[in-house]
Design a protein around this motif. Structure first.
Motif, PDB file in Angstrom:
ATOM      1  N   ASN A   1      44.348  43.847  30.864  1.00 28.29           N
ATOM      2  CA  ASN A   1      43.550  42.563  31.018  1.00 28.29           C
ATOM      3  C   ASN A   1      44.290  41.406  31.853  1.00 28.29           C
ATOM      4  O   ASN A   1      43.328  40.659  32.420  1.00 28.29           O
ATOM      5  CB  ASN A   1      43.305  41.829  29.481  1.00 28.29           C
TER       6      ASN A   1
ATOM      7  N   VAL B   1      47.121  42.604  37.767  1.00 23.42           N
ATOM      8  CA  VAL B   1      46.521  43.578  38.813  1.00 23.42           C
ATOM      9  C   VAL B   1      47.518  44.194  39.398  1.00 23.42           C
ATOM     10  O   VAL B   1      48.563  43.904  40.104  1.00 23.42           O
ATOM     11  CB  VAL B   1      45.767  42.771  39.935  1.00 23.42           C
TER      12      VAL B   1
ATOM     13  N   TYR C   1      40.683  43.120  46.552  1.00 29.73           N
ATOM     14  CA  TYR C   1      41.704  44.092  46.269  1.00 29.73           C
ATOM     15  C   TYR C   1      41.839  43.854  44.758  1.00 29.73           C
ATOM     16  O   TYR C   1      42.159  44.941  43.996  1.00 29.73           O
ATOM     17  CB  TYR C   1      43.227  43.404  47.079  1.00 29.73           C
ATOM     18  N   ALA C   2      41.932  42.526  43.966  1.00 32.44           N
ATOM     19  CA  ALA C   2      42.183  42.567  42.844  1.00 32.44           C
ATOM     20  C   ALA C   2      41.040  42.950  41.959  1.00 32.44           C
ATOM     21  O   ALA C   2      41.194  43.707  40.883  1.00 32.44           O
ATOM     22  CB  ALA C   2      42.169  41.034  42.667  1.00 32.44           C
TER      23      ALA C   2
ATOM     24  N   SER D   1      41.261  46.881  41.918  1.00 31.63           N
ATOM     25  CA  SER D   1      42.555  47.302  41.246  1.00 31.63           C
ATOM     26  C   SER D   1      42.202  47.300  39.628  1.00 31.63           C
ATOM     27  O   SER D   1      42.394  48.127  38.989  1.00 31.63           O
ATOM     28  CB  SER D   1      43.713  46.442  41.628  1.00 31.63           C
ATOM     29  N   ASN D   2      41.669  46.037  39.081  1.00 31.12           N
ATOM     30  CA  ASN D   2      41.534  45.635  37.738  1.00 31.12           C
ATOM     31  C   ASN D   2      40.354  44.656  37.631  1.00 31.12           C
ATOM     32  O   ASN D   2      40.484  43.589  37.860  1.00 31.12           O
ATOM     33  CB  ASN D   2      42.789  45.409  37.223  1.00 31.12           C
TER      34      ASN D   2
ATOM     35  N   LYS E   1      38.559  43.774  35.145  1.00 33.22           N
ATOM     36  CA  LYS E   1      38.520  42.792  33.954  1.00 33.22           C
ATOM     37  C   LYS E   1      39.574  41.892  34.193  1.00 33.22           C
ATOM     38  O   LYS E   1      39.175  40.736  34.252  1.00 33.22           O
ATOM     39  CB  LYS E   1      38.885  43.780  32.896  1.00 33.22           C
ATOM     40  N   ALA E   2      40.748  42.286  34.827  1.00 29.92           N
ATOM     41  CA  ALA E   2      41.628  41.221  35.051  1.00 29.92           C
ATOM     42  C   ALA E   2      41.361  40.052  36.029  1.00 29.92           C
ATOM     43  O   ALA E   2      41.661  38.898  35.751  1.00 29.92           O
ATOM     44  CB  ALA E   2      43.167  41.858  35.329  1.00 29.92           C
ATOM     45  N   ALA E   3      40.588  40.680  37.095  1.00 32.59           N
ATOM     46  CA  ALA E   3      40.138  39.618  38.096  1.00 32.59           C
ATOM     47  C   ALA E   3      39.113  38.590  37.485  1.00 32.59           C
ATOM     48  O   ALA E   3      39.224  37.519  37.544  1.00 32.59           O
ATOM     49  CB  ALA E   3      39.438  40.386  38.943  1.00 32.59           C
ATOM     50  N   LEU E   4      38.228  39.240  36.295  1.00 28.01           N
ATOM     51  CA  LEU E   4      37.344  38.456  35.939  1.00 28.01           C
ATOM     52  C   LEU E   4      38.064  37.153  35.118  1.00 28.01           C
ATOM     53  O   LEU E   4      37.704  36.059  34.877  1.00 28.01           O
ATOM     54  CB  LEU E   4      36.479  39.048  34.886  1.00 28.01           C
TER      55      LEU E   4
ATOM     56  N   GLY F   1      39.666  52.149  44.745  1.00 22.81           N
ATOM     57  CA  GLY F   1      39.747  50.830  45.196  1.00 22.81           C
ATOM     58  C   GLY F   1      41.044  50.220  45.017  1.00 22.81           C
ATOM     59  O   GLY F   1      41.997  51.007  44.157  1.00 22.81           O
ATOM     60  N   GLY F   2      41.337  49.054  45.419  1.00 21.45           N
ATOM     61  CA  GLY F   2      42.605  48.327  45.263  1.00 21.45           C
ATOM     62  C   GLY F   2      43.704  48.471  45.887  1.00 21.45           C
ATOM     63  O   GLY F   2      44.640  47.911  45.936  1.00 21.45           O
TER      64      GLY F   2
END
Lengths: 504, 323
Positions: A342, A345, B202-203, B206-207, B209-212, B273-274
């Protein structure tokens, strides 16, 4: 004559890319003992266990099982010798049923070569009931709770008739009741002659369930002995190499204006009629058992979940938060739990993770100026004591504690009024944990409002001004710091007591 | 003395590791150089300047599309519709140009139809939550069908004088499509490395959920990604149409998506991706171009060229550093 230990590892050395991470470590486990393996993250515990599990080959040293030397060529050899490794990350396949997971790779077949479902279900039920768990073996794993998934992992190792089980932080996802059950079960395993190597950061658990301990630090063996009669703080000292106080970090806050006020917040099936308020300079804790709805509550307040009713007021103004961006604009930051999924990145660098939510601060003419990013990161690196030799490496090369500090730096850069910490010290070693608490207290002193979600009562007691206890999506108790004890938390978190009146 | 030896050992270690790093990060460049050298040895005409320019000219269309594909794939998606959209955009822009008599209107139509298609792709993926593979597969079929319908299954030719000049003019010795390709490469490089949009892509790849949870408007970025890719397809369509002053609704752009994806993958971008680089794609495109050219110079049967290309793709990816 003393009994031969079931496991003797001596002089184990291991290097990765020319860096030696284990410098000749010894470990001895006796038959039928629960042996705690302790150390901070990066101390070499996992490497040592992976060598025992046949995942890595040691560069030097010897492994003996019941006195006979053995080479753990592969995980298979290790398994065939009765060693089971229960990893911290759950290795269950969620789209298969419980019994399918239990027998994955070692299915029982009938004479005709077909799967013997009946027999597998029967054995699954037997093993699970020994663990005190009642689940239909044909339930899909995706439909059961995380804590049960852990039980399945443990049950799996029992099926293989292991005589040695390695448990890597098995209680992370378990509730207190389940931890109790696990401990009871570990003791019964112990009585039947199974040895357990127990890896954990939670010293209290070690004290409750373990017989002996071994402490590693920076790839060296620094201590071993009986748990009984050893002072916990002495063990802690061995782990971190210096004495660490376990005192409260609490300072009396100078309370300011309310930052966040929540009224009648409700989301079907997740939480119900939540009311509370947090002011500047305050540290407010939310605690409860797994499934109490606190994570979902704050994911809603942060705009990650959109389906909820009720009123959220930020700095006195009602705010409709339907996207995390709205929350951030309102001055709310979230340090989420499960950092890997969560918060970070992993393909971005340490610096890029720090600046991700506030890139506008580093732009000129629409282009990101990496010099500015670097300069700002250097400031946070000093302020938060982030240990990284080159901030341009990807963030996943940092230890858990340092990753968490980078996430905190990200929200410091956003510079909101409220920061929500969900399980902030998950997977972080003792030394770094204390640093994180210290930073949280510093933030409160700077005038930020802080919310901490945690299921660990001691953590809550160490830093919070006020605590809300939740059970099944409702706040069952509200206490100020002076009124609170661990026992009280348990009473309200298990729903055995409930306070009707809501204060503040 | 012992210390000295230690130091030496450390240094060779470091040398080895930096070589590993070079291979990990830029294996496509090394592969390109190897193939380039092989081509030089195999045929002395290969190094001629006009041949080199010819190679660049031939890869410019695919190259521009591959740049857009890189952005989409870095975000964790894929765009299968690029070939069909190229044909559809070509048909519409020739129709608009012929009707208006203005090259400018033709170009504008190409860019706007391209962008609009991208917006639809983006909406399907972000708001509709359809897997990009499926959404763009649908668009691939639909766009080709629209092109066939309006061109009545045949080709469409430009009737405005001067339109062919776009692809058939040289500045110095270099044709305009090459200049456009090189300029766009630089632009996309800056976009991905130096802007907020690039960082977010990129974000997101890569991830997500973390981006959101980092307050990035993930949906908007996704729409932006597909729009940008299709916009570049619009540019490629103009070049393709202008080259022969016509576009074929049935054959133009066929299998371009595969060449573009191949170039991106050879260039080292991760399928999920990422992770990846615009420069990698650039060399991936050149590698495919040199390979084609070499096979033509060596008179390898066109029927066998696909085999060689397929092998090279698999070998290139096989030797790439994977995680």
């Amino acid at each position: 004559m003393a009994e031969t230990p079931v496991l003797q590892m001596s002089g184990i050395k291991k290097s990765f890319n020319g860096n030696e991470v284990l410098h000749g470590v010894d470990l001895e486990v006796k038959k039928g003992e629960i042996h705690a393996l302790l150390g901070e993250n990066g101390a070499g515990k996992s490497t040592l266990m992976n060598i025992l599990g046949g995942v890595y080959q040691p560069n030097d040293g010897e492994i003996k099982l019941s006195g006979a030397p053995i080479v753990m060529e592969s995980p298979r050899v290790s398994q065939e010798n009765g060693i089971s490794f229960i990893h911290q990350e759950l290795n269950v396949v969620t789209d298969l049923t419980v019994y399918e997971n239990m027998f994955l790779g070692s299915e029982i077949r009938t004479r005709f070569g077909f799967l013997d479902v009946k027999e597998m279900c029967k054995q699954t039920e037997e093993v699970l009931s020994r663990l005190g768990v009642q689940i239909d073996p044909k339930t899909y794993v995706r439909d059961i709770e995380t804590s049960y998934k852990q039980m399945i992992e443990i049950a799996k190792s029992l099926l293989h008739n292991s005589n040695m089980i390695i448990m890597d932080e098995p209680t992370t996802a378990l509730t207190e009741n389940e931890v109790e059950r696990l401990f009871a079960f570990m003791r019964s395993l112990q009585a039947s002659g199974v040895s357990i190597i127990y890896i954990s950061h939670k010293l209290k658990e070690i004290q409750t369930v373990c017989d002996r301990y071994t402490v590693l630090r920076d790839g060296h063996l620094v201590g071993t002995g009986e748990v009984k009669g050893t002072d916990l703080s002495a063990i802690t000292q061995q782990m971190v190499g210096k004495s660490v106080s376990t005192n409260a970090f609490y300072h009396k806050a100078t309370k300011g204006e309310p930052v966040l006020t929540v009224k009648h917040l409700t989301s079907e099936g997740l939480f119900n009629d939540i009311n509370f308020s947090v002011s500047k300079g305050e540290v407010v804790g939310f605690t409860g058992l797994a499934g109490d709805g606190r994570t979902e509550l704050f994911e809603s307040i942060f705009g990650f979940r959109k389906k909820y009713g009720g009123v959220i007021e930020v700095n006195g103004q009602p705010l409709k938060i339907n996207h995390p961006r709205k929350a951030v604009q309102g001055g709310i930051g979230l340090v989420p739990k499960n950092r890997k999924e969560n918060a970070i990145v992993k393909d971005l660098s340490v610096i890029e993770n720090m600046s991700l939510s506030s890139l506008g601060h580093f732009e000129a003419n629409g282009l990101i100026r990496s010099k500015r990013e670097q300069k700002r990161f250097q400031e946070y690196k000093d302020q938060l004591n982030i240990k990284v030799h080159d901030p341009k490496v990807t963030i996943d090369s940092l230890s858990g504690g340092n990753q968490q500090k980078v996430v905190i730096a990200k929200w410091l850069e956003v510079d909101g009024d409220l920061i929500i910490f969900d399980n902030p010290t998950q997977g972080i070693d003792v030394g770094a944990k204390n640093e994180i608490y210290q930073h949280i207290m510093n933030l409160a002193e700077m005038g930020k409002a802080i919310i901490i979600l945690s299921s660990e009562a001691p953590e809550i007691l160490r830093v919070c001004d006020r605590v809300n206890i939740m059970f099944h999506g409702e706040i069952t108790g509200k206490f100020t710091r002076d009124e609170l004890t661990e026992e009280k938390i348990m009473e309200y978190a298990t729903g055995s007591k409930k306070e009707a009146a809501s204060i503040g | 003395m012992a210390e000295l030896r230690m130091n030496e050992k450390k240094q060779t270690n470091r040398g080895l590791r930096s070589l590993q790093w070079l291979w990990g990060e830029y294996s496509v460049v090394i592969a390109f150089i190897i193939i380039f050298i092989v081509a030089t040895i195999m045929n002395d005409r290969f190094l001629y300047l006009d041949n080199q320019i010819n190679i660049l000219m031939q890869v410019s269309t695919i190259g521009i599309i591959a740049l857009g594909m890189t952005v989409v794939m870095l975000s964790g998606g894929i765009d299968l519709s690029v070939g069909s959209v190229l044909a559809m955009v070509g048909v519409f822009s020739v129709m608009a140009m012929n009707a208006s008599g203005s090259i400018f209107v033709g170009v504008l139509t190409a860019l706007s139809v391209g962008a609009l298609t991208g917006v639809i792709n983006g909406l399907l993926v972000s708001k509709g939550k359809i897997a990009s593979f499926i959404a763009t597969l649908g668009m691939m079929a639909a766009a080709r069908s629209i092109a066939l319908y309006y061109a009545d299954g045949g080709s469409m030719s430009g009737e405005v004088e001067g339109f062919t000049a776009i692809s058939n003019t040289e500045i110095g010795m270099v044709d305009i499509p090459i200049i456009i390709f090189l300029a766009l490469t630089a632009l996309v490089y800056v976009l991905m490395q130096k802007t907020r949009f690039g960082r977010y892509v990129y974000a997101l790849g890569s991830n997500e959920k973390a981006a959101l949870l980092s307050a990035i408007r993930v949906d908007r970025i996704k729409i932006g990604v597909y729009t940008f890719c299709s916009l570049l397809v619009g540019v490629a369509a103009i070049i393709e149409t202008s080259r022969l002053n016509s576009i074929s609704s049935s054959s133009s752009g066929n299998l371009y998506e595969l060449d573009a994806i191949a170039a991106v993958i050879i260039g080292g971008t991760r399928m999920t991706g990422g992770k990846g680089k615009v420069i990698g794609t650039f060399f991936g495109v050149l590698l495919l171009g040199v390979l084609n050219n070499m096979m033509n110079l060596l008179n390898i049967s066109p029927h066998l060229q696909g085999l060689v290309k397929g092998l090279i793709i698999i070998i290139a990816v096989f030797f790439q550093k994977r995680d």
